[in-house]
Design a protein around this motif. Structure first.
Motif, PDB file in Angstrom:
ATOM      1  N   LEU A   1      49.420  24.897  38.932  1.00 13.78           N
ATOM      2  CA  LEU A   1      49.506  26.536  38.324  1.00 13.78           C
ATOM      3  C   LEU A   1      48.105  26.622  37.671  1.00 13.78           C
ATOM      4  O   LEU A   1      47.583  27.765  37.643  1.00 13.78           O
ATOM      5  CB  LEU A   1      50.467  26.386  36.944  1.00 13.78           C
ATOM      6  N   ASN A   2      47.682  25.584  37.079  1.00 13.31           N
ATOM      7  CA  ASN A   2      46.255  25.804  36.603  1.00 13.31           C
ATOM      8  C   ASN A   2      44.835  26.221  37.676  1.00 13.31           C
ATOM      9  O   ASN A   2      44.410  26.766  37.453  1.00 13.31           O
ATOM     10  CB  ASN A   2      45.836  24.358  35.805  1.00 13.31           C
ATOM     11  N   LYS A   3      45.439  25.551  38.946  1.00  8.06           N
ATOM     12  CA  LYS A   3      44.384  26.015  39.933  1.00  8.06           C
ATOM     13  C   LYS A   3      44.764  27.265  40.380  1.00  8.06           C
ATOM     14  O   LYS A   3      43.467  28.281  40.545  1.00  8.06           O
ATOM     15  CB  LYS A   3      44.731  25.044  41.088  1.00  8.06           C
ATOM     16  N   MET A   4      45.819  27.902  40.335  1.00  4.79           N
ATOM     17  CA  MET A   4      46.233  29.387  40.592  1.00  4.79           C
ATOM     18  C   MET A   4      45.742  30.138  39.494  1.00  4.79           C
ATOM     19  O   MET A   4      44.873  31.165  39.698  1.00  4.79           O
ATOM     20  CB  MET A   4      47.718  29.515  40.500  1.00  4.79           C
ATOM     21  N   TYR A   5      45.647  29.684  38.432  1.00  5.60           N
ATOM     22  CA  TYR A   5      45.031  30.300  37.000  1.00  5.60           C
ATOM     23  C   TYR A   5      43.599  30.640  37.208  1.00  5.60           C
ATOM     24  O   TYR A   5      42.913  31.639  37.212  1.00  5.60           O
ATOM     25  CB  TYR A   5      45.524  29.606  35.998  1.00  5.60           C
ATOM     26  N   LEU A   6      42.594  29.507  37.730  1.00  5.88           N
ATOM     27  CA  LEU A   6      41.319  29.444  37.631  1.00  5.88           C
ATOM     28  C   LEU A   6      40.985  30.435  38.859  1.00  5.88           C
ATOM     29  O   LEU A   6      39.928  31.140  38.732  1.00  5.88           O
ATOM     30  CB  LEU A   6      40.859  28.032  38.031  1.00  5.88           C
ATOM     31  N   SER A   7      41.813  30.438  39.906  1.00  2.00           N
ATOM     32  CA  SER A   7      41.420  31.216  41.157  1.00  2.00           C
ATOM     33  C   SER A   7      41.726  32.551  40.902  1.00  2.00           C
ATOM     34  O   SER A   7      40.890  33.562  41.321  1.00  2.00           O
ATOM     35  CB  SER A   7      42.695  30.893  42.302  1.00  2.00           C
ATOM     36  N   THR A   8      42.670  32.992  40.085  1.00  2.00           N
ATOM     37  CA  THR A   8      43.000  34.331  39.529  1.00  2.00           C
ATOM     38  C   THR A   8      41.760  34.594  38.525  1.00  2.00           C
ATOM     39  O   THR A   8      40.972  35.912  38.729  1.00  2.00           O
ATOM     40  CB  THR A   8      44.255  34.408  38.626  1.00  2.00           C
ATOM     41  N   LEU A   9      41.227  33.943  37.844  1.00  2.00           N
ATOM     42  CA  LEU A   9      40.070  34.294  36.895  1.00  2.00           C
ATOM     43  C   LEU A   9      38.810  34.506  37.883  1.00  2.00           C
ATOM     44  O   LEU A   9      38.023  35.501  37.813  1.00  2.00           O
ATOM     45  CB  LEU A   9      39.859  33.130  35.974  1.00  2.00           C
ATOM     46  N   LYS A  10      38.681  33.669  38.808  1.00  2.00           N
ATOM     47  CA  LYS A  10      37.551  33.904  39.539  1.00  2.00           C
ATOM     48  C   LYS A  10      37.398  35.076  40.486  1.00  2.00           C
ATOM     49  O   LYS A  10      36.429  35.708  40.863  1.00  2.00           O
ATOM     50  CB  LYS A  10      37.304  32.580  40.440  1.00  2.00           C
ATOM     51  N   SER A  11      38.541  35.755  40.705  1.00  2.00           N
ATOM     52  CA  SER A  11      38.613  36.813  41.546  1.00  2.00           C
ATOM     53  C   SER A  11      38.852  38.055  41.010  1.00  2.00           C
ATOM     54  O   SER A  11      38.467  39.103  41.319  1.00  2.00           O
ATOM     55  CB  SER A  11      39.828  36.684  42.477  1.00  2.00           C
ATOM     56  N   MET A  12      38.737  38.204  39.618  1.00  2.00           N
ATOM     57  CA  MET A  12      38.591  39.090  38.764  1.00  2.00           C
ATOM     58  C   MET A  12      37.408  39.865  38.622  1.00  2.00           C
ATOM     59  O   MET A  12      36.638  39.189  38.735  1.00  2.00           O
ATOM     60  CB  MET A  12      39.351  38.862  37.302  1.00  2.00           C
ATOM     61  N   LYS A  13      37.480  41.163  38.413  1.00  2.00           N
ATOM     62  CA  LYS A  13      36.323  41.901  38.437  1.00  2.00           C
ATOM     63  C   LYS A  13      35.640  41.686  36.818  1.00  2.00           C
ATOM     64  O   LYS A  13      36.411  41.686  36.153  1.00  2.00           O
ATOM     65  CB  LYS A  13      36.440  43.321  38.605  1.00  2.00           C
ATOM     66  N   GLN A  14      34.442  41.409  36.922  1.00  2.00           N
ATOM     67  CA  GLN A  14      33.708  40.947  35.870  1.00  2.00           C
ATOM     68  C   GLN A  14      33.992  42.462  34.849  1.00  2.00           C
ATOM     69  O   GLN A  14      33.317  43.537  35.367  1.00  2.00           O
ATOM     70  CB  GLN A  14      32.192  40.854  35.831  1.00  2.00           C
ATOM     71  N   PHE A  15      34.165  42.205  33.422  1.00  2.00           N
ATOM     72  CA  PHE A  15      34.449  43.354  32.835  1.00  2.00           C
ATOM     73  C   PHE A  15      33.142  43.038  31.506  1.00  2.00           C
ATOM     74  O   PHE A  15      33.169  44.124  30.774  1.00  2.00           O
ATOM     75  CB  PHE A  15      35.575  43.504  32.051  1.00  2.00           C
ATOM     76  N   ALA A  16      32.765  42.097  31.316  1.00  2.00           N
ATOM     77  CA  ALA A  16      31.726  41.851  30.193  1.00  2.00           C
ATOM     78  C   ALA A  16      30.860  40.606  30.562  1.00  2.00           C
ATOM     79  O   ALA A  16      31.257  39.820  31.454  1.00  2.00           O
ATOM     80  CB  ALA A  16      32.583  41.380  28.792  1.00  2.00           C
ATOM     81  N   ASP A  17      29.671  40.683  30.200  1.00  2.00           N
ATOM     82  CA  ASP A  17      28.816  39.552  30.510  1.00  2.00           C
ATOM     83  C   ASP A  17      29.128  38.471  29.175  1.00  2.00           C
ATOM     84  O   ASP A  17      29.369  38.592  28.247  1.00  2.00           O
ATOM     85  CB  ASP A  17      27.368  40.054  29.953  1.00  2.00           C
ATOM     86  N   ILE A  18      29.497  37.354  30.181  1.00  2.00           N
ATOM     87  CA  ILE A  18      29.727  36.054  29.560  1.00  2.00           C
ATOM     88  C   ILE A  18      29.339  34.930  30.241  1.00  2.00           C
ATOM     89  O   ILE A  18      29.127  35.031  31.435  1.00  2.00           O
ATOM     90  CB  ILE A  18      31.589  36.153  29.429  1.00  2.00           C
ATOM     91  N   THR A  19      28.888  33.942  29.534  1.00  2.00           N
ATOM     92  CA  THR A  19      28.188  33.031  29.964  1.00  2.00           C
ATOM     93  C   THR A  19      29.305  31.826  30.729  1.00  2.00           C
ATOM     94  O   THR A  19      30.360  32.160  30.223  1.00  2.00           O
ATOM     95  CB  THR A  19      27.581  32.184  29.108  1.00  2.00           C
ATOM     96  N   PRO A  20      28.903  31.099  31.682  1.00  2.00           N
ATOM     97  CA  PRO A  20      29.912  30.397  32.375  1.00  2.00           C
ATOM     98  C   PRO A  20      30.356  29.251  31.168  1.00  2.00           C
ATOM     99  O   PRO A  20      31.658  28.807  31.271  1.00  2.00           O
ATOM    100  CB  PRO A  20      29.131  29.504  33.255  1.00  2.00           C
ATOM    101  N   GLU A  21      29.575  28.839  30.253  1.00  2.00           N
ATOM    102  CA  GLU A  21      30.027  28.007  29.236  1.00  2.00           C
ATOM    103  C   GLU A  21      31.050  28.558  28.473  1.00  2.00           C
ATOM    104  O   GLU A  21      32.414  28.008  28.060  1.00  2.00           O
ATOM    105  CB  GLU A  21      29.106  27.385  28.322  1.00  2.00           C
TER     106      GLU A  21
END
Length: 143
Positions: free
Chosen positions: A62-82
């Protein structure tokens, strides 16, 4: 329903069966209702769930799915990787905490009621499934 959610629901059902079977084994060993209820009351179900290797594997998927979803989302704000990594960890911790709390309280309550009512394992599982159905688990996952 995604394959990851289906797999997680399968692990959830298997977890319920394993926990119910352990209580049923106490009954088969001839333990009294009072002894079994004392054991259930003293058991930290949340900790048992968190240590269950098969359940952890389902959560990992599930966690891998969640991270995959986050990566595929269009960026809506500047945020550092950290910062994104920190937010992700907080969300994962919150989700796992809520999920394990819900499952643990449902298991403890229904197993207690099952022992008191003299239910067989299938009846206990049915009670647990009616209180926290796989579709409700899916809702917890997707919200």
């Amino acid at each position: 329903m995604s394959p990851e959610v289906k797999a997680f629901n399968k692990e959830y059902s298997a977890l319920v069966s394993r926990m119910t079977d352990s209580v049923h084994q106490l009954i088969l060993m001839g333990r009294s209702k009072e002894e079994i209820l004392t054991i259930i009351a003293a058991t930290d179900f949340k900790n048992m769930i968190l240590k269950d290797k098969q359940f952890q594997q389902g959560y990992h998927e599930l966690n891998k799915m969640y991270l995959s979803t986050l990566k595929s989302m269009k960026q809506f704000a500047d945020i550092t990787p950290e910062a994104l990594a920190a937010l992700t960890k907080v969300n994962q911790s919150t989700f796992m905490g809520k999920l394990t709390d819900d499952i643990a309280s449902t298991l403890k309550s229904n197993l207690t009621n099952g022992v008191l009512g003299g239910l067989n394992p299938q009846e206990m599982i049915a009670g647990i499934a009616s209180d926290l159905r796989p579709d409700q688990v899916e809702t917890l996952i997707t919200t």
